[in-house]
Design a protein around this motif. Structure first.
Motif, mmCIF file in Angstrom:
data_model
loop_
_atom_site.group_PDB
_atom_site.id
_atom_site.type_symbol
_atom_site.label_atom_id
_atom_site.label_comp_id
_atom_site.label_asym_id
_atom_site.label_seq_id
_atom_site.Cartn_x
_atom_site.Cartn_y
_atom_site.Cartn_z
ATOM 1 N N PHE A 98 27.583 19.169 3.241
ATOM 2 C CA PHE A 98 28.977 19.581 3.453
ATOM 3 C C PHE A 98 29.797 19.346 2.191
ATOM 4 C CE2 PHE A 98 27.405 19.390 7.667
ATOM 5 C CZ PHE A 98 28.125 20.373 8.343
ATOM 6 N N ILE A 99 30.565 20.367 1.818
ATOM 7 C CA ILE A 99 31.498 20.202 0.690
ATOM 8 C C ILE A 99 32.916 20.372 1.233
ATOM 9 C CG2 ILE A 99 32.268 21.061 -1.553
ATOM 10 C CD1 ILE A 99 29.500 22.021 -2.159
ATOM 11 N N PHE A 100 33.719 19.340 1.093
ATOM 12 C CA PHE A 100 35.124 19.392 1.503
ATOM 13 C C PHE A 100 35.962 19.635 0.252
ATOM 14 C CE2 PHE A 100 32.859 17.188 4.730
ATOM 15 C CZ PHE A 100 33.458 17.593 5.910
ATOM 16 N N ILE A 101 36.773 20.689 0.289
ATOM 17 C CA ILE A 101 37.641 20.963 -0.864
ATOM 18 C C ILE A 101 39.077 20.665 -0.442
ATOM 19 C CG2 ILE A 101 38.369 22.655 -2.590
ATOM 20 C CD1 ILE A 101 35.891 24.267 -2.023
ATOM 21 N N SER A 102 39.723 19.740 -1.143
ATOM 22 C CA SER A 102 41.090 19.386 -0.773
ATOM 23 C C SER A 102 41.847 18.846 -1.973
ATOM 24 C CB SER A 102 41.066 18.330 0.341
ATOM 25 O OG SER A 102 42.371 17.907 0.638
ATOM 26 N N GLN A 103 42.926 19.493 -2.321
ATOM 27 C CA GLN A 103 43.761 19.000 -3.415
ATOM 28 C C GLN A 103 44.155 17.554 -3.122
ATOM 29 O OE1 GLN A 103 46.787 17.542 -5.542
ATOM 30 N NE2 GLN A 103 47.477 18.230 -3.537
ATOM 31 N N SER A 104 44.761 17.324 -1.956
ATOM 32 C CA SER A 104 45.314 16.004 -1.637
ATOM 33 C C SER A 104 44.252 15.005 -1.190
ATOM 34 C CB SER A 104 46.336 16.150 -0.507
ATOM 35 O OG SER A 104 45.679 16.645 0.667
ATOM 36 N N GLY A 105 43.197 15.503 -0.597
ATOM 37 C CA GLY A 105 42.191 14.611 -0.013
ATOM 38 C C GLY A 105 42.666 13.948 1.270
ATOM 39 N N GLU A 106 43.768 14.451 1.835
ATOM 40 C CA GLU A 106 44.346 13.811 3.022
ATOM 41 C C GLU A 106 44.479 14.766 4.204
ATOM 42 O OE1 GLU A 106 44.760 10.687 3.142
ATOM 43 O OE2 GLU A 106 44.727 10.151 1.009
ATOM 44 N N THR A 107 44.032 15.984 4.077
ATOM 45 C CA THR A 107 44.278 16.984 5.126
ATOM 46 C C THR A 107 43.526 16.619 6.428
ATOM 47 O OG1 THR A 107 44.655 18.619 3.432
ATOM 48 C CG2 THR A 107 44.150 19.466 5.631
ATOM 49 N N ALA A 108 44.306 16.457 7.503
ATOM 50 C CA ALA A 108 43.744 15.944 8.756
ATOM 51 C C ALA A 108 42.663 16.866 9.327
ATOM 52 C CB ALA A 108 44.869 15.755 9.773
ATOM 53 N N ASP A 109 42.852 18.157 9.205
ATOM 54 C CA ASP A 109 41.851 19.088 9.752
ATOM 55 C C ASP A 109 40.481 18.867 9.102
ATOM 56 O OD1 ASP A 109 43.625 20.375 11.492
ATOM 57 O OD2 ASP A 109 44.300 21.741 9.928
ATOM 58 N N LEU A 110 40.487 18.560 7.819
ATOM 59 C CA LEU A 110 39.211 18.323 7.118
ATOM 60 C C LEU A 110 38.638 16.971 7.531
ATOM 61 C CD1 LEU A 110 40.662 20.482 5.197
ATOM 62 C CD2 LEU A 110 39.222 19.562 3.409
ATOM 63 N N ARG A 111 39.514 15.997 7.690
ATOM 64 C CA ARG A 111 39.038 14.647 8.034
ATOM 65 C C ARG A 111 38.321 14.679 9.387
ATOM 66 N NH1 ARG A 111 40.789 9.410 9.892
ATOM 67 N NH2 ARG A 111 38.990 8.118 9.341
ATOM 68 N N GLY A 112 38.882 15.469 10.327
ATOM 69 C CA GLY A 112 38.236 15.588 11.640
ATOM 70 C C GLY A 112 36.803 16.077 11.494
ATOM 71 N N VAL A 113 36.584 17.056 10.650
ATOM 72 C CA VAL A 113 35.228 17.589 10.447
ATOM 73 C C VAL A 113 34.362 16.547 9.738
ATOM 74 C CG1 VAL A 113 33.839 19.432 9.422
ATOM 75 C CG2 VAL A 113 36.136 19.950 10.273
ATOM 76 N N LEU A 114 34.941 15.872 8.758
ATOM 77 C CA LEU A 114 34.171 14.876 7.996
ATOM 78 C C LEU A 114 33.655 13.770 8.927
ATOM 79 C CD1 LEU A 114 33.158 13.644 5.335
ATOM 80 C CD2 LEU A 114 35.396 12.608 5.024
ATOM 81 N N VAL A 115 34.543 13.248 9.772
ATOM 82 C CA VAL A 115 34.135 12.175 10.691
ATOM 83 C C VAL A 115 32.992 12.678 11.574
ATOM 84 C CG1 VAL A 115 34.928 10.809 12.686
ATOM 85 C CG2 VAL A 115 36.391 11.041 10.654
ATOM 86 N N ASP A 116 33.133 13.883 12.054
ATOM 87 C CA ASP A 116 32.133 14.463 12.949
ATOM 88 C C ASP A 116 30.771 14.641 12.252
ATOM 89 O OD1 ASP A 116 31.811 15.654 15.638
ATOM 90 O OD2 ASP A 116 31.235 17.416 14.452
ATOM 91 N N VAL A 117 30.767 15.172 11.052
ATOM 92 C CA VAL A 117 29.471 15.431 10.395
ATOM 93 C C VAL A 117 28.839 14.127 9.893
ATOM 94 C CG1 VAL A 117 30.035 17.823 9.826
ATOM 95 C CG2 VAL A 117 30.372 16.068 8.095
ATOM 96 N N LYS A 118 29.677 13.153 9.543
ATOM 97 C CA LYS A 118 29.117 11.852 9.137
ATOM 98 C C LYS A 118 28.449 11.182 10.343
ATOM 99 C CE LYS A 118 29.011 10.170 5.812
ATOM 100 N NZ LYS A 118 27.828 10.401 4.941
ATOM 101 N N GLU A 119 29.085 11.311 11.511
ATOM 102 C CA GLU A 119 28.487 10.762 12.746
ATOM 103 C C GLU A 119 27.124 11.384 13.017
ATOM 104 O OE1 GLU A 119 32.430 9.629 15.250
ATOM 105 O OE2 GLU A 119 31.156 11.244 16.061
ATOM 106 N N LYS A 120 27.001 12.645 12.652
ATOM 107 C CA LYS A 120 25.736 13.352 12.881
ATOM 108 C C LYS A 120 24.718 13.006 11.796
ATOM 109 C CE LYS A 120 27.246 17.394 15.531
ATOM 110 N NZ LYS A 120 28.683 17.326 15.780
ATOM 111 N N GLY A 121 25.137 12.237 10.793
ATOM 112 C CA GLY A 121 24.201 11.768 9.765
ATOM 113 C C GLY A 121 24.064 12.676 8.554
ATOM 114 N N TYR A 122 25.005 13.632 8.382
ATOM 115 C CA TYR A 122 24.914 14.545 7.241
ATOM 116 C C TYR A 122 25.647 13.996 6.018
ATOM 117 C CZ TYR A 122 23.418 17.757 10.898
ATOM 118 O OH TYR A 122 22.767 18.343 11.941
ATOM 119 N N LYS A 123 25.270 14.491 4.869
ATOM 120 C CA LYS A 123 25.900 14.065 3.614
ATOM 121 C C LYS A 123 27.119 14.942 3.311
ATOM 122 C CE LYS A 123 22.846 11.093 1.614
ATOM 123 N NZ LYS A 123 23.026 9.897 2.458
ATOM 124 N N ALA A 124 28.117 14.314 2.670
ATOM 125 C CA ALA A 124 29.347 15.044 2.352
ATOM 126 C C ALA A 124 29.795 14.789 0.917
ATOM 127 C CB ALA A 124 30.455 14.626 3.314
#
Ligand code: M6R
Length: 357
Positions: A98-124
């Motif tokens: 997973f590649i998250f692209i975010s100027q601020s690094g704080e966008t909640a919509d992205l964080r929701g996905v990040l938490v979910d994919v990390k729980e599934k054991g994927y790299k980000a």
């Protein structure tokens, strides 16, 4: 600080050539080759599919990033809007990265996905302008875009910085896989930086275009094909965000499937023509809308220009055209907002970073 600039947005547009040169410096080896961290290189190399997750302008950079990674590194990529991905997750490949692209690094919509994919054991991997940010801290890897603070709500230099870093990521992955490149990425990015300077020097011409086409209009369409379509999406977001003109970016070939019904006498249509393989077909689309009364403004690239074009960008590598084309679009939006008395740096209803879902 704004210094002598009337707005942060204008300052940040002008900073783009320096940002690209800065990125080149940060990611270049002594021998002039590109080299990213070994762990990022391995993660890219070993994944069987890359999922780019982003929102707004960063999503538009992701669309260009998909093309860059697929063309340069021959890796399959999907790009998803963060707020949709969580609720409409596609079938994932066996070994996704997973590649998250975010100027601020704080966008909640992205964080929701990040938490979910990390729980599934994927790299980000997070590509961000703020290395200590939430997304950066919670990802396995971070790539810094080195654009410097972006204050204006409308994102400009962060977008071009993201695309430059995605180019280098694609190149590093290609190198890791032993794919031979037929261009020198560092040299091509340096050419982009010079082209950006030339473009930033043409403010008067772009202000005139904004005045001629956008001073009083209710709406505006951007059309393009292939890579030009992605920059149309970004150009239209910029325009609606700061000038409140209803603007949409469309793929040239889709017009006849419905959208062309919106064309009226005098409707401004900004057409982008920087891709040789679709140059004639996008010009065909311009004729179609002009025949229905539209007021077309063609922005093309050196070597592909026709006499009727309103603006020509200097020649850059075909993979990197979006980095140059977006500059006139950013400046046209800026001047349109200015002429319509809008608050350029702080448009209504918007915040710089969106930390709620
Ligand atoms: O900080 P991010 O890159 O995650 O922000 C994403 C979007 O909110 C952002 O790009 C927004 O679309 C801009 N205001 C567009 O100019």
């Amino acid at each position: 600080e704004k210094g002598t600039y009337p707005h942060f947005m204008l300052k940040e547009i002008d900073e783009q050539p320096f940002v690209i040169r800065n990125i080149i410096q940060k990611y270049q080896n002594e021998d002039g080759t590109v080299r990213l961290d070994e762990d990022i290189r391995q993660a890219m190399k070993s994944s069987d599919r890359i999922y780019i997750i982003a929102a707004g302008t960063s999503y538009h950079a992701g669309l260009v990033g998909k093309q860059l990674i697929e063309k340069i590194a021959q890796r399959p990529v999907e790009v998803h809007i963060a707020s949709e991905f969580l609720y409409n997750m596609p079938l994932l490949s066996e070994n996704p990265l997973f590649i998250f692209i975010s100027q601020s690094g704080e966008t909640a919509d992205l964080r929701g996905v990040l938490v979910d994919v990390k729980e599934k054991g994927y790299k980000a991997l997070t590509i961000t302008n703020v290395p200590g940010s939430t997304l950066s801290r919670e990802s396995d890897f971070t790539l810094h875009t080195y654009a410097g603070p972006e204050i204006a709500v409308a994102s400009t230099k962060a977008y071009t910085a993201q695309m430059a870093v995605l180019t280098l990521l694609a190149v590093d992955t290609a190198n890791a896989k032993g794919i031979e490149l037929d261009f020198d990425p560092i040299q091509e990015l340096a050419i982009v930086a010079s082209a950006m300077e030339t473009l930033c020097d043409q403010k008067e011409k772009l202000e005139q275009i904004a005045r001629d086409y956008l001073a009083t209009t209710r709406n505006c369409f951007f059309i393009g094909r292939a890579a030009d379509y992605f920059v149309c999406l970004e150009g239209s977001l910029k325009l609606k965000e700061i000038s409140y003109i209803q603007a949409e970016g469309f793929a040239g070939g889709e017009l006849k499937h419905g959208t062309i019904a919106l064309i009226e006498d005098g409707t401004p249509v900004i057409a982008i023509a920087t891709q040789e393989h679709v140059n004639l077909s996008i010009r065909g689309n311009v004729k179609e809308v002009a025949a229905r009364g539209a007021h077309p403004c063609i922005i093309s690239m050196e070597g592909l220009e026709h006499a009727e074009d309103a603006f020509v960008i200097p020649k850059v590598h075909e993979y990197l055209t979006s980095l140059a084309t977006v500059i006139p679009l950013q400046l046209i939006s800026y001047y349109a907002a200015l002429h319509r008395d809008c608050d350029v740096d702080k448009p209504r209803n918007l915040a710089k970073s969106v930390t709620v879902e």
